[in-house]
Design a protein around this motif. Structure first.
Motif, PDB file in Angstrom:
ATOM      1  N   ASP A 342       0.804  -1.226   0.000  1.00  0.00           N
ATOM      2  CA  ASP A 342       0.000   0.000   0.000  1.00  0.00           C
ATOM      3  C   ASP A 342       0.834   1.272   0.000  1.00  0.00           C
ATOM      4  O   ASP A 342       0.296   2.374   0.121  1.00  0.00           O
ATOM      5  N   THR A 352      -8.271  -0.616  -5.050  1.00  0.00           N
ATOM      6  CA  THR A 352      -8.349   0.765  -5.504  1.00  0.00           C
ATOM      7  C   THR A 352      -8.587   0.785  -7.010  1.00  0.00           C
ATOM      8  O   THR A 352      -7.882   0.102  -7.752  1.00  0.00           O
ATOM      9  N   TYR A 378      -9.842   8.834   5.460  1.00  0.00           N
ATOM     10  CA  TYR A 378     -10.521   8.181   4.346  1.00  0.00           C
ATOM     11  C   TYR A 378     -11.165   9.197   3.398  1.00  0.00           C
ATOM     12  O   TYR A 378     -11.467   8.880   2.260  1.00  0.00           O
ATOM     13  N   THR A 426      -5.767   5.902   1.872  1.00  0.00           N
ATOM     14  CA  THR A 426      -5.992   4.718   1.035  1.00  0.00           C
ATOM     15  C   THR A 426      -5.482   4.905  -0.385  1.00  0.00           C
ATOM     16  O   THR A 426      -5.549   3.981  -1.191  1.00  0.00           O
ATOM     17  N   ALA A 427      -4.965   6.094  -0.722  1.00  0.00           N
ATOM     18  CA  ALA A 427      -4.502   6.364  -2.093  1.00  0.00           C
ATOM     19  C   ALA A 427      -3.045   6.786  -2.114  1.00  0.00           C
ATOM     20  O   ALA A 427      -2.624   7.531  -2.988  1.00  0.00           O
ATOM     21  N   TYR A 438     -11.700   3.711  -3.335  1.00  0.00           N
ATOM     22  CA  TYR A 438     -11.199   2.633  -2.476  1.00  0.00           C
ATOM     23  C   TYR A 438     -12.393   1.787  -2.036  1.00  0.00           C
ATOM     24  O   TYR A 438     -13.427   2.310  -1.595  1.00  0.00           O
ATOM     25  N   GLU A 440     -13.484  -1.620   0.269  1.00  0.00           N
ATOM     26  CA  GLU A 440     -13.057  -2.581   1.295  1.00  0.00           C
ATOM     27  C   GLU A 440     -14.261  -3.381   1.778  1.00  0.00           C
ATOM     28  O   GLU A 440     -15.298  -2.814   2.124  1.00  0.00           O
TER      29      GLU A 440
END
Length: 466
Positions: A342, A352, A378, A426-427, A438, A440
């Motif tokens: 990640d 992603t 997030y 998350t990016a 993203y 999950e």
């Protein structure tokens, strides 16, 4: 005068292409050839096809973004859309069904745009390759023309005029016999390259014309969805005071929560709309467990047909039975999968997907909106309770078009991506400026790999070069 005549006599085609190929001046050809022979050309590193394709896709995408901004719907088309919405039955069921159908059409158009973008980039790379080849062969053709020029200055003797010079004539014939085939070969290769270049340009023009029509349809569908969302909001809206109070309270809870588990727990216990909807959904799940084997078989057959009851308040089918049946919530390219690095030295807990600007985000499955808003690193995030202990997390959007406490159907539009990638945890370490979603999946509070749930066409992974 000698050079064209000699070329025509040897059957050599002379081709002139403006701006695309090259122009050789016969007067400068000989010095250039001599200089190139004295100084060997510097070797350049071979081009990287993947890098060329990535650069061309970036260029093509920028051009398409500019094109999309120049497309406007006519007043007649806007009026037609408004009238079509006005003619719809004003019920929650009909409006939501129209929203799901609109979102499906819009995602289909977005997929077409992505495919056309890839085709245009590939055609562009091929065009550049031919142009580069033509450019690199300028020196060779200059040498050929220089040789013809030298032969023109010292033409072979005519036997009828000077029959005593037969040896010189034979030598000239041998020389020309060696040179002319090479000239013809280069000419044929040049003609073939130019024909390929013309075909690629024709294909690019046709693809661009089709893409423009697709983008116009996409903008039209986007406008239709906006009108439908406005109607849906009118039908489902509670009092403004209640909505504002819940939104403020959820923001406070999100600020206090330190994890997704804590956020979900606080929402389900302290937000009235979420608490009541979650209780109703759990009761519906319990009732489903009491079904007979025959009733379960009928429910499974209904799941296969894809026509569940639109008045439901709980997921139509157990989430565990939906493997290989879900579609990605956006049209795009998968950049990172569950378990990949990640960028922080850890493994990614979700996947992603890179999208185009303002792409619609739909619900991948039936679910209760537990949370809709900003949460820590997030960014803008939606959490769906899909039943069976599963929660689906979506983040990276720009605009959210749903609210917590609402039960949404699979395929229902939830949000819209922004123009650029949203900076979030998350990016990280993504080699793209495109908007990224993203996704999950969590089972009983723990992240799980979502790949088994997506349809086969959605499980691939694109190279991280976009």
């Amino acid at each position: 005068m000698i050079l064209p005549a000699l070329a025509a006599g040897f059957g050599v085609a002379v081709v002139v292409v403006s701006a695309n190929t090259f122009t050789v001046r016969a007067q400068e050809a000989a010095p250039e050839a001599a200089q190139s022979a004295a100084q060997p050309p510097a070797t350049e590193p071979p081009p990287d096809p993947a890098a060329d394709l990535a650069a061309k896709r970036d260029q093509t995408r920028a051009e398409l973004e500019t094109l999309s901004k120049s497309i406007n719907l006519s007043s007649d088309k806007v009026s037609e859309l408004q009238q079509s919405i006005a003619n719809l039955e004003k019920s929650t069921q009909s409006i939501r069904q129209a929203l799901i159908e609109s979102a499906a059409r819009r995602k289909g158009l977005e997929k077409q745009i992505l495919e056309s973008e890839k085709k245009l980039a590939d055609l562009g790379v091929k065009e550049d390759g031919i142009r580069r080849s033509l450019h690199e062969r300028r020196g060779l053709l200059a040498e050929v023309l220089a040789a013809l020029q030298r032969m023109g200055r010292n033409p072979p003797p005519a036997l009828l005029v000077t029959p005593d010079d037969a040896l010189a004539s034979v030598r000239s014939a041998i020389l020309l016999g060696a040179v002319v085939p090479g000239i013809r070969k280069e000419t044929d290769k040049l003609a073939a390259d130019l024909a390929s270049l013309a075909a690629l340009q024709t294909a690019s023009a046709a693809e661009k014309a089709g893409l423009t029509a697709t983008m116009t349809d996409s903008i039209e569908e986007e406008r239709r969805m906006d009108l439908l969302l406005a109607e849906n909001d009118k039908l489902s809206r509670s009092s403004a005071a209640e909505l504002q109070a819940e939104r403020k309270r959820s923001e406070e809870l999100a600020g206090k929560a330190t994890s997704l588990e804590g956020l979900v727990a606080s929402m389900e216990s302290e937000i009235a709309s979420v608490r009541d909807a979650a209780a109703a959904a759990r009761q519906a799940e319990e009732n489903r467990k009491l079904l007979t084997d025959e009733q379960r078989a009928q429910a499974k057959a209904l799941a296969e047909s894809g026509v569940p009851d639109k008045n439901r308040i709980a997921p139509a089918y157990p989430f565990g039975e939906l493997k290989a049946k879900l579609e990605l919530p956006v049209a795009g390219d998968i950049l990172r999968q569950f378990g990949d690095a990640d960028g922080t030295g850890h493994e990614a807990m979700g996947m992603t997907v890179a999208t185009n600007p303002e792409t619609v985000v739909t619900a991948p499955a039936d679910g209760l909106v537990v949370f809709a808003g900003a949460f820590r690193s997030y960014g803008q995030m939606i959490i769906l309770d899909a039943g069976d202990g599963y929660h689906l997390v979506l983040s990276g959007m720009d605009t959210i078009n749903t609210r917590q406490g609402k039960f949404v159907f699979s395929g229902e539009p939830l949000a819209v991506m922004g123009a650029k990638r949203v900076a979030s945890a998350t990016a990280l370490a993504l080699e793209t400026d495109r908007p990224t979603l993203y996704i999950e999946f969590r089972k009983d509070g723990k992240p799980v790999d979502s790949r088994p749930w997506w349809t086969a066409k959605d499980t691939g992974k694109a190279r991280n070069d976009s």
